[in-house]
Design a protein around this motif. Sequence first.
Motif, mmCIF file in Angstrom:
data_model
loop_
_atom_site.group_PDB
_atom_site.id
_atom_site.type_symbol
_atom_site.label_atom_id
_atom_site.label_comp_id
_atom_site.label_asym_id
_atom_site.label_seq_id
_atom_site.Cartn_x
_atom_site.Cartn_y
_atom_site.Cartn_z
ATOM 1 N N GLU A 29 0.838 -1.201 0.000
ATOM 2 C CA GLU A 29 0.000 0.000 0.000
ATOM 3 C C GLU A 29 0.868 1.244 0.000
ATOM 4 N N THR A 30 0.391 2.259 -0.634
ATOM 5 C CA THR A 30 1.081 3.552 -0.598
ATOM 6 C C THR A 30 0.107 4.599 -0.114
ATOM 7 N N ARG A 31 0.699 5.680 0.379
ATOM 8 C CA ARG A 31 -0.158 6.751 0.897
ATOM 9 C C ARG A 31 -0.591 7.709 -0.206
ATOM 10 N N ARG A 32 0.093 7.608 -1.295
ATOM 11 C CA ARG A 32 -0.305 8.474 -2.401
ATOM 12 C C ARG A 32 -0.242 7.692 -3.680
ATOM 13 N N THR A 33 -0.686 8.350 -4.740
ATOM 14 C CA THR A 33 -0.678 7.664 -6.021
ATOM 15 C C THR A 33 0.544 8.065 -6.805
ATOM 16 N N PHE A 34 0.991 7.103 -7.597
ATOM 17 C CA PHE A 34 2.199 7.358 -8.382
ATOM 18 C C PHE A 34 1.932 6.997 -9.832
ATOM 19 N N PHE B 281 9.079 10.182 -2.869
ATOM 20 C CA PHE B 281 8.934 8.755 -2.567
ATOM 21 C C PHE B 281 8.048 8.594 -1.340
ATOM 22 N N ASP B 282 7.266 7.544 -1.326
ATOM 23 C CA ASP B 282 6.518 7.161 -0.123
ATOM 24 C C ASP B 282 7.461 6.255 0.675
ATOM 25 N N VAL B 283 8.073 6.892 1.701
ATOM 26 C CA VAL B 283 9.162 6.203 2.399
ATOM 27 C C VAL B 283 8.646 5.471 3.636
ATOM 28 N N THR B 284 9.137 4.292 3.813
ATOM 29 C CA THR B 284 8.921 3.561 5.072
ATOM 30 C C THR B 284 10.285 3.154 5.611
ATOM 31 N N LEU B 285 10.512 3.535 6.853
ATOM 32 C CA LEU B 285 11.783 3.182 7.493
ATOM 33 C C LEU B 285 11.580 1.902 8.318
ATOM 34 N N PHE B 286 12.363 0.896 8.005
ATOM 35 C CA PHE B 286 12.404 -0.296 8.878
ATOM 36 C C PHE B 286 13.660 -0.189 9.730
ATOM 37 N N GLN B 287 13.460 0.059 11.016
ATOM 38 C CA GLN B 287 14.613 0.096 11.933
ATOM 39 C C GLN B 287 14.731 -1.291 12.574
ATOM 40 N N ILE B 288 15.804 -1.995 12.217
ATOM 41 C CA ILE B 288 15.989 -3.363 12.708
ATOM 42 C C ILE B 288 17.054 -3.343 13.799
ATOM 43 N N LEU B 289 16.661 -3.849 14.934
ATOM 44 C CA LEU B 289 17.599 -3.948 16.063
ATOM 45 C C LEU B 289 17.659 -5.395 16.544
ATOM 46 N N SER B 290 18.820 -5.793 17.006
ATOM 47 C CA SER B 290 18.975 -7.129 17.580
ATOM 48 C C SER B 290 18.693 -7.064 19.085
ATOM 49 N N PRO B 291 18.426 -8.189 19.703
ATOM 50 C CA PRO B 291 18.235 -8.185 21.164
ATOM 51 C C PRO B 291 19.450 -7.610 21.898
ATOM 52 N N GLU B 292 20.636 -7.808 21.323
ATOM 53 C CA GLU B 292 21.831 -7.264 21.967
ATOM 54 C C GLU B 292 21.840 -5.750 21.869
ATOM 55 N N ASP B 293 21.332 -5.219 20.714
ATOM 56 C CA ASP B 293 21.256 -3.762 20.574
ATOM 57 C C ASP B 293 20.264 -3.189 21.577
ATOM 58 N N ILE B 294 19.232 -3.943 21.851
ATOM 59 C CA ILE B 294 18.150 -3.425 22.695
ATOM 60 C C ILE B 294 18.533 -3.463 24.168
ATOM 61 N N ARG C 196 1.925 -8.316 11.063
ATOM 62 C CA ARG C 196 2.116 -6.974 11.612
ATOM 63 C C ARG C 196 2.028 -5.894 10.539
ATOM 64 N N LEU C 197 2.649 -6.142 9.401
ATOM 65 C CA LEU C 197 2.631 -5.103 8.370
ATOM 66 C C LEU C 197 1.223 -4.830 7.843
ATOM 67 N N PRO C 198 0.411 -5.847 7.631
ATOM 68 C CA PRO C 198 -0.977 -5.549 7.272
ATOM 69 C C PRO C 198 -1.708 -4.739 8.350
ATOM 70 N N GLU C 199 -1.431 -5.053 9.634
ATOM 71 C CA GLU C 199 -2.069 -4.292 10.717
ATOM 72 C C GLU C 199 -1.654 -2.831 10.646
ATOM 73 N N LEU C 200 -0.403 -2.614 10.240
ATOM 74 C CA LEU C 200 0.091 -1.242 10.157
ATOM 75 C C LEU C 200 -0.365 -0.548 8.879
ATOM 76 N N GLY C 201 -0.991 -1.325 8.005
ATOM 77 C CA GLY C 201 -1.482 -0.737 6.768
ATOM 78 C C GLY C 201 -0.457 -0.666 5.665
ATOM 79 N N LEU C 202 0.692 -1.296 5.873
ATOM 80 C CA LEU C 202 1.729 -1.270 4.848
ATOM 81 C C LEU C 202 1.429 -2.269 3.746
ATOM 82 N N LEU C 203 0.689 -3.285 4.085
ATOM 83 C CA LEU C 203 0.311 -4.304 3.107
ATOM 84 C C LEU C 203 -1.188 -4.544 3.220
#
Lengths: 303, 632
Positions: free
Chosen positions: A28-33, A212-225, A295-302
Motif C-alpha cells: 500500500e502507498t499513501r499516495r498515487t504514483f 517517494f513514499d518512504v517507510t523506514l524499517f529500523q531493525i535492532l537485535s536483542p543485543e542492541d536493545i 504486523r505489516l498488514p495491521e500497520l497498513g503497509l500491506l
Amino acid sequence: MSSEKADRHLLDVFSPAFYRSLQQLKIETRRTFLGSRQGAHLSHKKGHGLEFSGYRLYSPGDDFRHIDWRIYGRSDRLYVREFQEEQDLNVMFIIDCSHSMASPALSTPDKLMFAKQLALALGYAALTDGDTVSYMLLGSGTVHKFSGARSLSQIARTLENSGQSRQVDMKRDILLAASQLKTPGKCFLISDFLYDTADATRAVNILNSRNFDVTLFQILSPEDISLSGLPDSSWISDSESGEKMMFTCDETARRTYASLLSQHVKSLEEYSARNGIRHVLVSTAEKVDELVLSRLPELGLLT
Amino acid sequence: MNIFGSFFLATPAAILSLLAVPLLILAYLNRRTEKQFTVSSLYLLRQIPQASLKRARIKLPLRFYLELLALLLLVLAAMLPQQEQSTEELSIVIDNSLSMTATSPATSSGTSSGTSSVAPSLISSSISRLDEAVAAANTVLGSFDGKVSIFTTSPVLKQISSEAVTIEEAKLLLKTIVPTLSTDNLSAEITALADKAATGRKVVLFTDREPDTANALPVNLTIQKVGRPSANVAILNMTVDSAEADDTRTVKVELIAGGAEKVKVQLQLYTFSVNRESAAVTGQIALDNTDIELDSTHTATALFKVKQDNLSDYLRVQLSVEKDNDSIAGDDSYITAVSGDALKILFVSSSPIKHGLELIPGTRVKEVTPDEFSLMKPEEIAVFDAAIFYRWAPRYAPKKSSLFILPPLDGALFPVKKRLGETAISSWTDSHPIVSYLRLQLMSLPSAEVLAELPWTTSIVRCSEGPLFLASEIEGIRLAAAGFEILPFEGKKSPLSSILTLNTIRWLSQKNKLAASLAAEDTLLVKTGKSLVYPDGSRRTFPDSERVSLSSAGIYQIDASPLVVNVIAEEESRSWETHRLSVVTSEEAAPAGEEKKEQKHNTWPPIIFLALTVLFLEHAIRPRLGGVGGGK
C-alpha cells in the motif's frame, strides 16, 4: 558460492505456503504514483481503469459509453466520466549493508540477513502485483531492478552475493538510487539507524523530496536493545569504525542506555511522523514471515 | 610438621608452589583486559555519562575461583599431608558374674598389672561393682587412642564386640553389659586371653577378684579390682523331703551369711503353680514364714513343715534382710519343684559312699551291697524306678533300667577299654536326652574310663580315645554307663555333673517332672522347632537349634516342660570375701614394653582426587564466550 546454492539459501528460508500468501498481498502507498505500465495500483493518470475519478466535457472522439446522460438531462451538456488508470508501482528497497548490520554475530539471523529476508519477501509481494522492484545495497553503488514474479531467484541471488561494506555514505548512495528511478514510488529503507539521527534524516529527506513514499524499517537485535552478552567490564569496539572504549556494563549503564535508545528511536519516529514517513521498529527476534503476514498488514503497509 | 593433632605435612616446603597463585591471577587479569567485544555502534554507548562508567571493577569469574581452589588443593597435596593413627589395641574384659552385682556404699579400687599400676579412685554410693567396673573401663577408654574389643566373663569369656571397635562404640557396648547369675572359669580364660593376645594388644580386666600375688601376671595384662568386701546373705539350696506319716513335708532351706557379726533374716515360703503355656505364676499362696539369726560366715538351715495338701507344684522361698547386710539381691530367693511320688533309687555299691542322691528332690535311695543285691527278688527290685551300680556290675543285665558308674574293667555288660588320667570331652550326641541343657566342653575330667563301644549301645559322650558314656534300650529296659565319676550329686555346686545325673535318672526312670526343677545357669540347648517361654512370659520359637543363655532366675518352659533356674553360685554370693584370681604367665605371653605403634595414613590421594574433580567441574561449567559484539 554458486548462484544455485545462494538461491537455495535465501529462498529456502520461507515456505512455499508463505510465498503463496505473499501473492495475495499488495504494497500500500499513501499516495498515487505514475507507473510505466498497467498495473495494480491506482495512478493519477486518467485512463480506463475501474476507479471513477471525475467528469469532463465531451470532446469529439470520446467513447460514447462514458457519456453521463443523466447530467445531460439536467444540463443539456455532454459530460464524460473519467477513470483512474491502474498502473504498476516502483518499489525500491534500500538496504544498509554496513558492518553494524552484521554485528553481533551471535544473533541468528543477524540484522543484515533479516533485512535481506524482509526485502525479498516484500519484493516478491510487489512482483506478483506487477510492480517493478529495485534493490540498492548501500555501499555497493549499484541499483538492481527486477520485474515479474520469475525474478525472485535473481533477487535472492543478488541479495546473497552482496557483502558488507565497511563505510557507507548513505546520502550519496540514496541520491544515486533515487536518480536511477525515473518515477518515484514506494521506498523501504532498511537499517538499524544506530547513528546520528541527523545523518539519517538528511538521507531520507532526499527520498522525501523526490516524492517517494518512504517507510523506514529500523531493525535492532536483542543485543542492541538490552546490551545482553556484554560482561560487567570489558573493552568494546565499534563494528564499523573500530573505535574502542572501556565500558562498565552495570545496572546503571544498562538503564542509561535503554533511555538513550528509547530517545533515539523516538526522535526518528517524530521525524518520520512530521514528514509523512512510516517508521517501523523491528527486532531480529521476530520472525520475518509473521512480521510480513500479520504486523505489516495491521500497520497498513500491506493489504 | 605437625598440624591439628595427628595430621602432619611431610614436605612443607611444597608450600612454595603457592607462588603460582599470582600467576593465575595475572593470567586472568591479562585475559580480561585483552578480551573485547564488538558492538554494532558506539553511538549511544558513547553518550552514557562518565559518572556511570566506573573504574573497571576487577571481577574475576567463577572459573578463576575454581581453578584457584584446584591449585590450592594441589599445593596441599604436594605438601604430602599424612595422618598418624595409633595401631594400639586394647581388650577390655568386664567381669559380669553374680558377685559383681554386689553393691557397696563407698569404693576405692586399685590395679595390678605386669607393667605399672594405675589407681583411679572411684567414689560411689550404692552402686554395684559392675557399675564401678564399667565406669573404670570408660576412664581407661578416655585416655586411649586405638581399637578396642570388649569381653564379658560370664558364663564364659566371650567377646561381645564383633571386631575391634572405636572408643565411642566401645563405650556404648559397655552400657549393654548385664550381670549373669553364674560362676565362671575366669582364671584359666583370662590367662588364655592374655596369652593369645596379639603383640601390642593390652588386656585390662575389671573384676572384684584379687590377683594372686604368688604368680607374676602376663606383662600385657592389667587387672583393675573394683568393689570391696560387703556383707551378704544368700540362699544356697531348698529341698523338699518326702511326705511323712502325718502327710507333712519338711522344707529345708540352707542359708549362708557373712560380712556382719550377726544377721537377722526373715524367710517367707510360698507355693504356686505355673501356667504351662505362658510359664506365668498362678495361685501363689504364702505358706509360712520364719526368722532366723545367722552369725557371720555361717550357714544355717531353716525348716518349714507344710501339709502335703497345701502344696502346689512349686515352692519359693524369699529372704529379707537389712540392706547393709545384703549386697547381692539375686541370691535372695530360690524355687524348687514339688515332686509327687518319690523317686525310688536302688543304689548298689560295695562300700558306702556319699552319693548325694538324696539331694534330688523327692528321691528315696536304698543302698545295698552287691551281695545284698544278688539276694534281692525280682519283685523287690521292681518297686524301684531305677538302679545305680557304682564300680560294680552284675553279670547279667538287670531287669530294671540302670546306670553303671565306673563299671569294672572286666564287666560283661559294659567292658572298659582303658583307663585314662586327665582327659577332655571331645564330642557328645546333641540329640540324646541325657545331654540336654549341657555344655560338656566345660567339664574337665581328672580321670576316666574309655568304654568299649558295643553294637547295642549308643555313644553319648566321647573323648579322643573313645566313648565315655554309653546308653542303650532293649525291650523297654534302659541302660547307661558312665566311664567317669558323676557322684557325689552336689546340685548347683557342680551343675554339669548334676544335670547329667538328673538327665540320666530321668531318662532311666522315665519320670519327666523330676529333672525340670534343677537350676541351669549355663547355656540351654533348644532344639529346632522348640519354643522357649521366659519367666517374664515372653516366648521364642527356634527355627534352628541354638544355645540360649539363661541369665534370669525363674521358671522357663520348653515345650510345656518347666525348667527352674536359680542362682547357684555360692562362691559368687560370698561377697564379704575377696576371691583370688590366679593368672599364670606362660612362655607365649606377649612381649612387654612395646613402643606405641603408629601408622601413617596418606591423606594426599583424596586431595588430588578432589583437585581433579574441581578442574573437571570448572571445565564442565565453562561458559560459552561471547559479548554484545562477540568476543575476539
